[in-house]
Scaffold this active site. Structure first.
Site, PDB file in Angstrom:
ATOM      1  N   SER A   1       0.736  -1.197  -0.085  1.00  0.00           N
ATOM      2  CA  SER A   1      -0.003   0.057  -0.079  1.00  0.00           C
ATOM      3  C   SER A   1       1.029   0.998  -0.076  1.00  0.00           C
ATOM      4  CB  SER A   1      -0.747   0.140   1.110  1.00  0.00           C
ATOM      5  OG  SER A   1      -1.384   1.167   1.615  1.00  0.00           O
TER       6      SER A   1
ATOM      7  N   TYR B   1       0.533   0.000  10.715  1.00  0.00           N
ATOM      8  CA  TYR B   1      -0.065  -0.424   9.334  1.00  0.00           C
ATOM      9  C   TYR B   1       1.186  -0.195   8.275  1.00  0.00           C
ATOM     10  CZ  TYR B   1      -2.716  -0.356   5.336  1.00  0.00           C
ATOM     11  OH  TYR B   1      -3.114  -0.567   3.655  1.00  0.00           O
TER      12      TYR B   1
END
Length: 322
Positions: A167, A193
Site C-alpha cells: 500500500s 499499518y
C-alpha cells in the site's frame, strides 16, 4: 533496470486487464476474497477461465462470495471455476490445514487479505496484530505452499507468481527492527499499518531472491484508494477529517471502484507483460516510480525494495513462525 510501463491507467478495471486473455487451467488462490477488491480480483480471473480458490475466514461469507461470482460469470459454463476454503491468517492451524489440503500445482498466490489501523491488539503469541496478520500470516502461508508453486512452474514451463498487496501506507514507516512489536515505543495504528505494508513489499523481494531459481517470482502491489471493509476500524470522524467521505458517507470521487482497485493485482498475477518480472512494486497497473516528496500518495520508497532489509525481515519471520 527499465521501469515496466503499460497501456493501462489508474482508471483501468480488472475486467479490462484480462480482456482477451485465456486463463483456462490456471490455478489461483486469493486470500481475503469474500469482499472488497478480493472478490473483484477473483471474479475477473474466473471470467477469464481460471480456477480460483477463495481463501476466507468465515464459511458463510465464502459461500456467498462463490454464489455471487458464479451468478455473474456463469461458473462452469465456458469460464473458470470458483470454490471457497477456510483460512484465518491469525490461526496457524488453519494455514497448515489449507496447505495440507491443497493438491497439485499452484500457478498464482495473491496475498490480498489485510487489516488497517486497528486498535492496539496482541495475538496469543504476543505479536502486534497488523504485522502478524498482514505479513507473518502470508509469510507462513506462502512457505507452506511453496512446493505447489514450484510444481506449478514446472507444469506450465513459466514462473509461478506471488502477488503481495502492499500500500502507499508503506510511506508511513519502514520495518522498525529494533521494536517491531511496539513493546517499547508507543503504539500508533498508522505506523503499525505502514510497517506491515513495507513488510509486504520486502516479502516480494525476499521470495524472488530465494525462489526464482525454482520458478517462483513475486511482486508487490498498491491497489489504490478504495473504500472497502478494510476501513472498518476507522471512526467516521477520522474518515471525514481525511477527506475520504462526506457527511452523508459518500466516498471521495478520487477513490477507485473495487473493479479498478483489483486491476493492478490481476495485472501482476496473470498478464503477459509481467512474465519473468520479480521484486518490483506496482501501482495504477504499471511499475511505480521512485517516491518523490512532490508526488503525494504515489511512488515506492527505497526501503520497501531494499534487499538487505528484505533479508533481515526474512530472518525475523523465520524466527517467529518457522
Amino acid at each position: 533496470m527499465t521501469r515496466l510501463t503499460t497501456p493501462f491507467s489508474a482508471a483501468t478495471t480488472a475486467n479490462e486487464v484480462v480482456d482477451g486473455l485465456d486463463l483456462t487451467g490456471r490455478r489461483i488462490v486469493v486470500t481475503g476474497a469474500a469482499s472488497g477488491i478480493g472478490i473483484e480480483t477473483a471474479r475477473s480471473l474466473v471470467a477469464a477461465g481460471a480456477d480460483v480458490t477463495l481463501a476466507v475466514r468465515r464459511p458463510e461469507q465464502g459461500e456467498q462470495a462463490v454464489a455471487d461470482i458464479r451468478q455473474s460469470t456463469g461458473d462452469g459454463n465456458g469460464n473458470g471455476t470458483v470454490r471457497a476454503a477456510i483460512l484465518d491468517l491469525e490461526k496457524r492451524d488453519t494455514l497448515q490445514a489449507f496447505a495440507d489440503a491443497w493438491q497439485g500445482p499452484l500457478d498464482v498466490l495473491i496475498d490480498n487479505a489485510g487489516i488497517m489501523a486497528t486498535p492496539e491488539t496482541r495475538t496469543p503469541e504476543g505479536w502486534e496484530l497488523q504485522f502478524s496478520n498482514n505479513h507473518l500470516g502470508h509469510f507462513a502461508l506462502a512457505n507452506a505452499l511453496r512446493g505447489a508453486l514450484v510444481e506449478g512452474a514446472q507444469a506450465s514451463g513459466t514462473p509461478s507468481r506471488l502477488v503481495s498487496l502492499s500500500s502507499t501506507g508503506h510511506h508511513f514507516s519502514p520495518v522498525v527492527f529494533d521494536d517491531v512489536m511496539f513493546e517499547r515505543r508507543p503504539y500508533d495504528p498508522w505506523s503499525a499499518y505502514g510497517q506491515s505494508k513495507t513488510a509486504n513489499s520486502l516479502f516480494a523481494v525476499g521470495v524472488t531472491q530465494r525462489w526464482a531459481d525454482d520458478g517462483v517470482l513475486a511482486n508487490a502491489v498498491h491497489p489504490g484508494g478504495i473504500l472497502t471493509p478494510l476501513q472498518r476500524h476507522l471512526p467516521k470522524q477520522e474518515m471525514l477529517d481525511r477527506g475520504w467521505i462526506d457527511e452523508d458517507g459518500t466516498p471521495n470521487p478520487a477513490f477507485k471502484s473495487t473493479q479498478q482497485g483489483a486491476a493492478t493485482s490481476v495485472f501482476v498475477a496473470v498478464h503477459p507483460l509481467v512474465e519473468g518480472v520479480g521484486a518490483r512494486y506496482f501501482e495504477d497497473v504499471a511499475e511505480a516510480e521512485p517516491f518523490r516528496e512532490d508526488a503525494r500518495g504515489r511512488g515506492v520508497k527505497d526501503y520497501a525494495l531494499d534487499p538487505e532489509q528484505s533479508d533481515r525481515l526474512w530472518a525475523l519471520s523465520e524466527q517467529l513462525v518457522g
